[in-house]
Design a protein around this motif. Structure first.
Motif, PDB file in Angstrom:
ATOM      1  N   ALA A  42       0.833  -1.204   0.000  1.00  0.00           N
ATOM      2  CA  ALA A  42       0.000   0.000   0.000  1.00  0.00           C
ATOM      3  C   ALA A  42       0.870   1.257   0.000  1.00  0.00           C
ATOM      4  O   ALA A  42       0.570   2.238  -0.699  1.00  0.00           O
ATOM      5  CB  ALA A  42      -0.928  -0.007   1.212  1.00  0.00           C
ATOM      6  N   LEU A  43       1.952   1.246   0.774  1.00  0.00           N
ATOM      7  CA  LEU A  43       2.852   2.397   0.799  1.00  0.00           C
ATOM      8  C   LEU A  43       3.520   2.600  -0.561  1.00  0.00           C
ATOM      9  O   LEU A  43       3.689   3.736  -1.019  1.00  0.00           O
ATOM     10  CB  LEU A  43       3.910   2.213   1.891  1.00  0.00           C
ATOM     11  N   ASP A  44       3.889   1.502  -1.216  1.00  0.00           N
ATOM     12  CA  ASP A  44       4.502   1.594  -2.547  1.00  0.00           C
ATOM     13  C   ASP A  44       3.519   2.176  -3.556  1.00  0.00           C
ATOM     14  O   ASP A  44       3.898   2.934  -4.452  1.00  0.00           O
ATOM     15  CB  ASP A  44       4.965   0.219  -3.018  1.00  0.00           C
ATOM     16  N   ARG A  45       2.256   1.822  -3.396  1.00  0.00           N
ATOM     17  CA  ARG A  45       1.219   2.301  -4.312  1.00  0.00           C
ATOM     18  C   ARG A  45       1.139   3.825  -4.310  1.00  0.00           C
ATOM     19  O   ARG A  45       0.858   4.448  -5.339  1.00  0.00           O
ATOM     20  CB  ARG A  45      -0.131   1.695  -3.910  1.00  0.00           C
ATOM     21  N   TYR A  46       1.392   4.412  -3.151  1.00  0.00           N
ATOM     22  CA  TYR A  46       1.286   5.871  -3.028  1.00  0.00           C
ATOM     23  C   TYR A  46       2.655   6.533  -2.859  1.00  0.00           C
ATOM     24  O   TYR A  46       2.755   7.633  -2.328  1.00  0.00           O
ATOM     25  CB  TYR A  46       0.386   6.218  -1.846  1.00  0.00           C
ATOM     26  N   GLU A  47       3.676   5.869  -3.354  1.00  0.00           N
ATOM     27  CA  GLU A  47       5.049   6.340  -3.165  1.00  0.00           C
ATOM     28  C   GLU A  47       5.259   7.771  -3.651  1.00  0.00           C
ATOM     29  O   GLU A  47       5.943   8.569  -3.004  1.00  0.00           O
ATOM     30  CB  GLU A  47       6.022   5.396  -3.878  1.00  0.00           C
ATOM     31  N   THR A  48       4.694   8.115  -4.792  1.00  0.00           N
ATOM     32  CA  THR A  48       4.911   9.445  -5.363  1.00  0.00           C
ATOM     33  C   THR A  48       3.727  10.378  -5.143  1.00  0.00           C
ATOM     34  O   THR A  48       3.727  11.506  -5.639  1.00  0.00           O
ATOM     35  CB  THR A  48       5.196   9.336  -6.867  1.00  0.00           C
ATOM     36  N   ASP A  49       2.729   9.936  -4.413  1.00  0.00           N
ATOM     37  CA  ASP A  49       1.556  10.771  -4.151  1.00  0.00           C
ATOM     38  C   ASP A  49       1.920  11.837  -3.111  1.00  0.00           C
ATOM     39  O   ASP A  49       2.445  11.515  -2.044  1.00  0.00           O
ATOM     40  CB  ASP A  49       0.411   9.901  -3.628  1.00  0.00           C
ATOM     41  N   PRO A  50       1.647  13.108  -3.386  1.00  0.00           N
ATOM     42  CA  PRO A  50       2.057  14.171  -2.469  1.00  0.00           C
ATOM     43  C   PRO A  50       1.171  14.321  -1.227  1.00  0.00           C
ATOM     44  O   PRO A  50       1.526  15.053  -0.306  1.00  0.00           O
ATOM     45  CB  PRO A  50       1.962  15.425  -3.337  1.00  0.00           C
ATOM     46  N   VAL A  71       7.544  -2.327  11.050  1.00  0.00           N
ATOM     47  CA  VAL A  71       8.292  -1.114  11.382  1.00  0.00           C
ATOM     48  C   VAL A  71       9.318  -0.811  10.291  1.00  0.00           C
ATOM     49  O   VAL A  71       9.465   0.336   9.849  1.00  0.00           O
ATOM     50  CB  VAL A  71       8.985  -1.248  12.754  1.00  0.00           C
ATOM     51  N   ALA A  72      10.025  -1.829   9.824  1.00  0.00           N
ATOM     52  CA  ALA A  72      11.025  -1.648   8.769  1.00  0.00           C
ATOM     53  C   ALA A  72      10.376  -1.157   7.479  1.00  0.00           C
ATOM     54  O   ALA A  72      10.944  -0.320   6.764  1.00  0.00           O
ATOM     55  CB  ALA A  72      11.774  -2.953   8.529  1.00  0.00           C
ATOM     56  N   ALA A  73       9.186  -1.667   7.179  1.00  0.00           N
ATOM     57  CA  ALA A  73       8.472  -1.245   5.966  1.00  0.00           C
ATOM     58  C   ALA A  73       8.111   0.232   6.040  1.00  0.00           C
ATOM     59  O   ALA A  73       8.176   0.951   5.035  1.00  0.00           O
ATOM     60  CB  ALA A  73       7.211  -2.084   5.784  1.00  0.00           C
ATOM     61  N   ILE A  74       7.735   0.705   7.229  1.00  0.00           N
ATOM     62  CA  ILE A  74       7.370   2.111   7.409  1.00  0.00           C
ATOM     63  C   ILE A  74       8.606   3.003   7.350  1.00  0.00           C
ATOM     64  O   ILE A  74       8.644   4.001   6.644  1.00  0.00           O
ATOM     65  CB  ILE A  74       6.627   2.305   8.746  1.00  0.00           C
ATOM     66  N   ARG A  75       9.635   2.612   8.090  1.00  0.00           N
ATOM     67  CA  ARG A  75      10.835   3.446   8.165  1.00  0.00           C
ATOM     68  C   ARG A  75      11.651   3.410   6.877  1.00  0.00           C
ATOM     69  O   ARG A  75      12.466   4.299   6.628  1.00  0.00           O
ATOM     70  CB  ARG A  75      11.708   2.984   9.332  1.00  0.00           C
ATOM     71  N   GLY A  76      11.431   2.398   6.058  1.00  0.00           N
ATOM     72  CA  GLY A  76      12.193   2.268   4.827  1.00  0.00           C
ATOM     73  C   GLY A  76      11.720   3.173   3.709  1.00  0.00           C
ATOM     74  O   GLY A  76      12.337   3.218   2.639  1.00  0.00           O
ATOM     75  N   ARG A  77      10.628   3.914   3.940  1.00  0.00           N
ATOM     76  CA  ARG A  77      10.106   4.824   2.925  1.00  0.00           C
ATOM     77  C   ARG A  77      10.696   6.217   3.126  1.00  0.00           C
ATOM     78  O   ARG A  77      10.802   6.688   4.252  1.00  0.00           O
ATOM     79  CB  ARG A  77       8.578   4.900   2.994  1.00  0.00           C
ATOM     80  N   ASP A  78      11.044   6.848   2.032  1.00  0.00           N
ATOM     81  CA  ASP A  78      11.668   8.170   2.101  1.00  0.00           C
ATOM     82  C   ASP A  78      10.588   9.256   2.096  1.00  0.00           C
ATOM     83  O   ASP A  78      10.547  10.109   1.214  1.00  0.00           O
ATOM     84  CB  ASP A  78      12.627   8.351   0.916  1.00  0.00           C
ATOM     85  N   ARG A  79       9.694   9.162   3.094  1.00  0.00           N
ATOM     86  CA  ARG A  79       8.646  10.163   3.208  1.00  0.00           C
ATOM     87  C   ARG A  79       8.014  10.073   4.594  1.00  0.00           C
ATOM     88  O   ARG A  79       8.194   9.085   5.306  1.00  0.00           O
ATOM     89  CB  ARG A  79       7.566   9.968   2.138  1.00  0.00           C
ATOM     90  N   ALA A  80       7.271  11.102   4.949  1.00  0.00           N
ATOM     91  CA  ALA A  80       6.595  11.109   6.245  1.00  0.00           C
ATOM     92  C   ALA A  80       5.382  10.187   6.205  1.00  0.00           C
ATOM     93  O   ALA A  80       4.587  10.225   5.261  1.00  0.00           O
ATOM     94  CB  ALA A  80       6.160  12.526   6.593  1.00  0.00           C
ATOM     95  N   ILE A  81       5.264   9.351   7.234  1.00  0.00           N
ATOM     96  CA  ILE A  81       4.099   8.483   7.398  1.00  0.00           C
ATOM     97  C   ILE A  81       3.651   8.628   8.852  1.00  0.00           C
ATOM     98  O   ILE A  81       4.370   8.236   9.772  1.00  0.00           O
ATOM     99  CB  ILE A  81       4.441   7.014   7.081  1.00  0.00           C
ATOM    100  N   ASP A  82       2.493   9.236   9.046  1.00  0.00           N
ATOM    101  CA  ASP A  82       1.988   9.452  10.393  1.00  0.00           C
ATOM    102  C   ASP A  82       1.215   8.238  10.874  1.00  0.00           C
ATOM    103  O   ASP A  82       0.702   7.454  10.063  1.00  0.00           O
ATOM    104  CB  ASP A  82       1.079  10.686  10.436  1.00  0.00           C
ATOM    105  N   THR A  83       1.117   8.071  12.182  1.00  0.00           N
ATOM    106  CA  THR A  83       0.314   6.985  12.760  1.00  0.00           C
ATOM    107  C   THR A  83      -0.765   7.581  13.656  1.00  0.00           C
ATOM    108  O   THR A  83      -0.602   8.657  14.230  1.00  0.00           O
ATOM    109  CB  THR A  83       1.192   6.004  13.560  1.00  0.00           C
TER     110      THR A  83
END
Length: 204
Positions: A42-50, A71-83
């Motif tokens: 799901a995170l990959d799907r929206y990788e470039t979505d602003p 946790v690794a999947a979340i932290r491995g993305r080069d963008r902010a992901i809030d919880t």
């Protein structure tokens, strides 16, 4: 859509809600396979979505090993992901380190978090049964393993950015042989650092 297999599958749901300024990925169910794979996809799907990405959690916890993959999947993305944990939502056990992986960690005052000691998995329990030692010795080794794993969990998975060292040490003592439940409001009032801020409005 449910994911996984068997009983776990019936209790795992990943929902996606798109808003003009945000995308809310809602996870409901235990922290077990294939949570990390589904969240990562799901995170990959929206990788470039602003738009702002929010992971909404409602989970009783589950596997430490699999939680670390999430946790690794979340932290491995080069963008902010809030919880976020909403009102009457639950983030228990291994869900807490996943919540802590968020860039901004938000909770309703009436969201609930649970902390407890680590449990031995089924393989460890079966291995222990096969040891030719007394029940008292098995109990001793079982407790020793639980203590070691719990200490590591608190040190490496919960004791991270912004979490109060003093508060965490106090919680580690409180959870001996029991579950400790706390609301989002209580966590903020105690200065735990677990929750960055309180929100009353639902994310979806």
């Amino acid at each position: 859509m449910p994911s996984g297999s068997g009983d776990v599958a019936s209790r795992q749901i990943l929902s996606i809600k798109e808003e003009p300024d945000s995308i809310v990925l809602g996870w409901s169910g235990p922290v077990q396979e294939p949570m990390s794979e589904r969240v990562a996809a799901a995170l990959d799907r929206y990788e470039t979505d602003p738009r702002r990405l929010v992971l909404l959690l409602n989970s009783p916890g589950g596997s430490i090993e699999h939680g670390r993959k999430v946790v690794a999947a979340i932290r491995g993305r080069d963008r902010a992901i809030d919880t976020l944990v909403e009102r009457a939502g639950v983030c228990a056990s291994m869900c807490v380190p996943i919540f802590l992986a968020g860039t901004r960690r938000m909770a309703d005052p009436e969201a609930y978090f649970m902390f407890h000691e680590a449990s031995l998995n089924s393989n460890a329990r079966e291995n222990l049964k096969q040891w030719e030692i007394s029940e008292a010795e098995k109990a001793f080794f079982s407790q020793a393993v639980k203590t070691k794993v719990t200490d590591e969990l608190f040190r490496h998975d919960i004791g991270i950015r912004g979490v109060s060292v003093a508060w965490l040490a106090g919680m580690r003592k409180k959870i001996a042989d029991r579950d400790v439940w706390m609301s989002g409001q209580q966590l903020v009032d105690e200065g735990s650092g677990i929750v960055d801020g309180l929100v009353r409005a639902p994310a979806r």
